[in-house]
Write a protein that holds these residues in place. Structure first.
Motif, mmCIF file in Angstrom:
data_model
loop_
_atom_site.group_PDB
_atom_site.id
_atom_site.type_symbol
_atom_site.label_atom_id
_atom_site.label_comp_id
_atom_site.label_asym_id
_atom_site.label_seq_id
_atom_site.Cartn_x
_atom_site.Cartn_y
_atom_site.Cartn_z
ATOM 1 N N ILE A 55 -6.574 64.194 30.417
ATOM 2 C CA ILE A 55 -6.504 62.541 30.337
ATOM 3 C C ILE A 55 -4.969 62.170 31.106
ATOM 4 O O ILE A 55 -5.300 60.916 31.797
ATOM 5 C CB ILE A 55 -6.412 62.085 29.031
ATOM 6 C CG1 ILE A 55 -6.513 60.645 29.001
ATOM 7 C CG2 ILE A 55 -5.032 62.680 28.187
ATOM 8 C CD1 ILE A 55 -6.815 60.014 27.264
ATOM 9 N N TYR B 42 -9.748 58.151 26.203
ATOM 10 C CA TYR B 42 -10.211 57.926 27.634
ATOM 11 C C TYR B 42 -10.666 56.743 28.297
ATOM 12 O O TYR B 42 -10.758 56.786 29.366
ATOM 13 C CB TYR B 42 -11.193 59.482 27.815
ATOM 14 C CG TYR B 42 -10.872 60.778 28.474
ATOM 15 C CD1 TYR B 42 -10.435 61.020 29.626
ATOM 16 C CD2 TYR B 42 -10.546 61.492 27.225
ATOM 17 C CE1 TYR B 42 -9.913 62.044 30.087
ATOM 18 C CE2 TYR B 42 -10.064 62.794 27.557
ATOM 19 C CZ TYR B 42 -9.669 63.012 29.037
ATOM 20 O OH TYR B 42 -9.302 64.182 29.295
ATOM 21 N N ILE C 201 -7.405 66.464 25.317
ATOM 22 C CA ILE C 201 -6.652 65.448 24.826
ATOM 23 C C ILE C 201 -5.486 65.911 23.529
ATOM 24 O O ILE C 201 -5.535 67.004 23.534
ATOM 25 C CB ILE C 201 -7.713 65.005 23.709
ATOM 26 C CG1 ILE C 201 -8.417 65.775 22.850
ATOM 27 C CG2 ILE C 201 -8.802 63.985 24.320
ATOM 28 C CD1 ILE C 201 -9.239 65.223 21.952
ATOM 29 N N LEU D 179 -16.942 58.109 32.543
ATOM 30 C CA LEU D 179 -17.119 58.516 31.157
ATOM 31 C C LEU D 179 -18.669 58.455 31.030
ATOM 32 O O LEU D 179 -19.201 57.545 31.068
ATOM 33 C CB LEU D 179 -16.422 57.937 30.200
ATOM 34 C CG LEU D 179 -14.778 57.754 30.445
ATOM 35 C CD1 LEU D 179 -14.359 57.227 29.047
ATOM 36 C CD2 LEU D 179 -14.154 59.037 30.559
#
Ligand code: ADP
Ligand code: MG
Length: 566
Positions: free
Chosen positions: A379, A403, A359, A250
């Motif tokens: 996700i 995440y 999401i 990320l």
């Protein structure tokens, strides 16, 4: 000989433009041959195509300079730029109507791509040029044409295509630079990394419409200690920078702190860059793919069921087709098509993603039951993609801490400088109970082979006309193919090459038996083995080409609104 050329030009001076056709042919000069392959029909049409050919022994380029594919690519790119520079240095543009007086070679941007503007081997150094034959209105300007062919072009040849005339130092440094970038990209695989960003790299660009480096105020890249590695390059020597490991990474951080800039640099790290670009020692796995939402795109029989299922009205999502995809269905199709061609790195930015694709938080899960939500958000797939398929993801996300739970590495951009915050994020997860439930554990089923049908390439009354319109659009007869969202397509001559490839596929490859993937691989293999010219429809000067990746060729077919899959 050139006397003949001069004679013709004297004779046709002042006549109608069509008389220029008499020029077609080859002319011998003391140290090179001029080949006028195609003469334009009028001053406003695409310019005439010519080649200048220097015999190998006269050119004097040592064969060590072009005895491997990547060195040859570096030399061809270098000589193309040298020709372009010398044209603007030496040639005083003559005027006239339309494209009168233009002399040019194919475009070269910040990347060092495989190009066909120059041919170099034992026998010859050849440059392919475009010339706008000069006219006043439609009357031939013979004197100006004489200046172009008898003065300007010989000078351009003399200063560009002889080993002793060019800057050897710059040539060698470009070859060495490409050798280092080639080595770095090999090294990624050996070290199980998806990207390397050297310390000191300049990532931001001059502006949204320029790929040149930002000049004033750019903060040079500095790796976090946790990811810093040193690599011994064959020419540059030891170099330090950030080695980004495989897995799920990320990139977090506040708005305007440089997240998207880092991701965009990674996207273009699939290509080599010229000296001074700022991204010379930034490389990414060559099959990395940027994934976006692409509202409105065409989709033909793609299995998007790993992400989207149980659509209203019982629509099929295993062989999903639409004329007008939504944000989330387009993003799902983009991922599945990328997997089909064989990517091992997805690059995703929240800025260009569909929120409902990315999401679905705990509260929403409680309010809207899984049975009522066709989307399995990314996700819940990102780990399976890595663990089962070995496909890594680098994801820019500033807006959702959900995440954290699925990430291997978390990097925060802080005033343009990356910091490792993986541990800190782990602590936060432990401290707070997340009501979110994982919604998918099943595997990601790939596309079954998608057989490409001949009927995709239906002809108009006058056959087919496939034309590029800049970098990001192609017209196939009257159908537009919209390539706006392909950020890794970066050169107008890549697009031109794709046009030639479509024609080649249509005429020589497609047979109602091969899958789209196999068709793309076949044309790619032919080009790698026989050179770019193999897909050209022209004799002599083949038209300017720069090699696209397999992925962008597939993307073009997939966005073609006539695409028919069995
Ligand atoms: P984010 O995605 O985090 O919101 P961006 O990557 O869009 O941020 O960057 C915001 C602005 O900062 C852009 O105009 C970009 O050109 C500039 N920028 C990014 N990285 C740097 C850097 N290393 N040095 C200077 N300016 C930068
Ligand atoms: Mg951003």
């Amino acid at each position: 000989s050139f006397q003949e050329l001069e004679k013709i030009l004297n004779q046709i001076d002042g006549k109608g433009y069509k008389a220029y056709k008499e020029l077609q042919g080859q002319y011998q000069w003391s140290n090179f041959t001029l080949s006028i392959d195609y003469v334009q029909g009028d001053p406003f049409a695409s310019p005439s195509r010519i080649r200048v050919i220097v015999p190998g022994e006269k050119g004097g380029f040592p064969s060590e300079l072009y005895n491997t594919p990547y060195k040859r690519r570096a030399v061809i790119d270098f000589l193309s730029r040298t020709v372009a520079k010398n044209i603007s240095r030496i040639y005083h543009h003559v005027g006239g109507s339309g494209k009168s007086g233009l002399i040019s070679i194919g475009y070269c941007g910040q990347e060092i791509l495989e190009r066909n503007y120059i041919v170099i081997d034992q026998n010859r150094v050849e440059a392919r040029l475009e010339v706008g034959l000069p006219a006043a209105g439609r009357r031939i300007l013979g004197k100006e044409a004489k200046y172009i062919f008898l003065v300007a072009i010989p000078k351009i040849v003399e200063t560009s295509l002889f080993f002793n005339a060019i800057s050897k130092e710059s040539l060698f440094s470009q070859v060495k630079l490409v050798e280092d970038q080639y080595f770095l990209r090999q090294e990624l695989k050996r070290r199980k990394l998806v990207a390397f960003v050297a310390n000191g790299s300049i990532l931001p660009r001059e502006s949204g419409v320029s790929q040149r480096p930002m000049v004033k105020g750019a903060v040079p890249f500095q790796s976090p200690k946790e990811y810093e590695i040193e690599i011994q390059l064959p020419n540059y020597g030891p170099i330090k920078g950030m080695g980004l490991p495989q897995g799920v990474t990320l990139i977090v951080g506040g708005g305007f702190h440089g997240k998207s800039t880092l991701l965009q640099a990674l996207e273009l790290g699939v290509y080599d860059h010229i000296l001074g670009d700022g991204r010379e020692y930034l490389v990414t796995r060559e099959n990395a793919v940027k994934i976006k939402a692409e509202n409105g795109r065409y989709v033909e029989k793609v299995n998007i069921s790993p992400f989207i299922n149980n659509l209203p009205m019982g629509q099929d999502t295993v062989r999903f087709s639409t004329e007008n995809a939504s944000g989330s269905t387009s993003q799902a199709a983009n991922i599945m098509e990328a997997l089909e061609i064989g990517t091992d790195l997805l690059l995703i930015d929240e800025d260009t993603s569909a929120t409902n694709f990315m999401i679905r938080d705990g509260r929403m899960q409680q309010l809207v039951q899984k049975e009522k939500e066709p989307i399995t958000p990314f996700i819940d797939r990102v780990r399976t993609l890595y663990e089962e398929k070995g496909v890594s993801t680098v994801l820019v996300i500033g807006g959702s801490g959900d995440y954290f739970e699925v990430a291997d590495h978390i990097i925060m951009m802080d005033e343009y400088t990356p910091r490792d915050v993986t541990q800190r994020a782990q602590e936060i997860i432990k401290g707070i109970q997340n009501p979110r439930k994982i919604e998918a554990v099943s595997t990601v089923q790939e596309n079954p082979p998608r057989i490409l049908l001949k009927s995709t390439f239906s002809m108009g009354k006058r056959g087919v006309k496939i034309k590029p319109r800049g970098i990001h659009q192609i017209t196939f007869n009257k159908t537009d193919i919209d390539l706006r969202d392909l950020e890794q397509l970066i050169d107008p001559n890549q697009t031109n090459t794709i046009c030639f490839m479509l024609q080649y596929i249509m005429e020589r490859v497609v047979n109602d038996k091969m899958a789209l993937k196999e068709v793309v691989e076949k044309v790619y293999k032919d080009v790698i083995e026989k050179g770019l010219d193999v897909v050209s429809p022209y004799k002599g000067h083949p038209g300017n080409m720069a090699l696209p990746r397999k992925y962008e060729i597939a993307c073009t077919l997939n966005r073609f609104r006539n695409l028919k899959i069995k």
